[in-house]
Design a protein around this motif. Sequence first.
Motif, PDB file in Angstrom:
ATOM      1  N   LEU A 133      -1.493   4.394  -5.532  1.00 16.84           N
ATOM      2  CA  LEU A 133      -2.084   4.062  -6.823  1.00 16.84           C
ATOM      3  C   LEU A 133      -1.053   3.491  -7.786  1.00 16.84           C
ATOM      4  N   LEU A 134       0.162   4.001  -7.767  1.00 15.27           N
ATOM      5  CA  LEU A 134       1.211   3.432  -8.604  1.00 15.27           C
ATOM      6  C   LEU A 134       1.605   2.042  -8.114  1.00 15.27           C
ATOM      7  N   GLY A 135       1.480   1.787  -6.815  1.00 14.67           N
ATOM      8  CA  GLY A 135       1.681   0.430  -6.294  1.00 14.67           C
ATOM      9  C   GLY A 135       0.627  -0.523  -6.834  1.00 14.67           C
ATOM     10  N   MET A 136      -0.582  -0.024  -7.019  1.00 11.89           N
ATOM     11  CA  MET A 136      -1.634  -0.868  -7.606  1.00 11.89           C
ATOM     12  C   MET A 136      -1.319  -1.164  -9.067  1.00 11.89           C
ATOM     13  N   VAL A 137      -0.691  -0.230  -9.770  1.00 12.95           N
ATOM     14  CA  VAL A 137      -0.240  -0.499 -11.137  1.00 12.95           C
ATOM     15  C   VAL A 137       0.775  -1.644 -11.108  1.00 12.95           C
ATOM     16  N   ALA A 138       1.699  -1.595 -10.168  1.00 14.03           N
ATOM     17  CA  ALA A 138       2.724  -2.640 -10.060  1.00 14.03           C
ATOM     18  C   ALA A 138       2.112  -4.004  -9.746  1.00 14.03           C
TER      19      ALA A 138
END
Length: 137
Positions: free
Chosen positions: A70-75
């Motif tokens: 999910l933090l990769g999707m933020v990136a």
Amino acid sequence: VENGSMSVVPLLGVFIAFIFGLTMKLRKSPFDLSLSHHAHQDIVRGMATEFSGRTYASLEVAHWYESVMLLGMVALFFADGTWVGAVVGIVVALLAWVLEIWIDNGFARMTWQTALKSGWIVGLVLGVGNVAVLLLI
């Protein structure tokens, strides 16, 4: 992105709605709703009370895997095909993680009704509103 700009610029409302939803998905306060109907289980560890050993380890690894994804999707909101976009995306993802920790430690649990209403309101107003504005432009 066709013009080489970061996706977060035209999709700022969607980005904010995603961060708000991320708080819910990661079960951070105020959205860490109880998964148990027994108070003692909720005090100990909620649904995970019944797990131990390899099963519990698998559960925790899956939780961390989901958090990283999910933090990769933020990136991805900051990906523009350059190394600068990648670095900015990683930094913003780390800042989002710190924000989630701050929110978790700074707010009390809310009722499930309030969590549900606020999730729909923020998602619809910011997310759908942002997309509607982009369609009109």
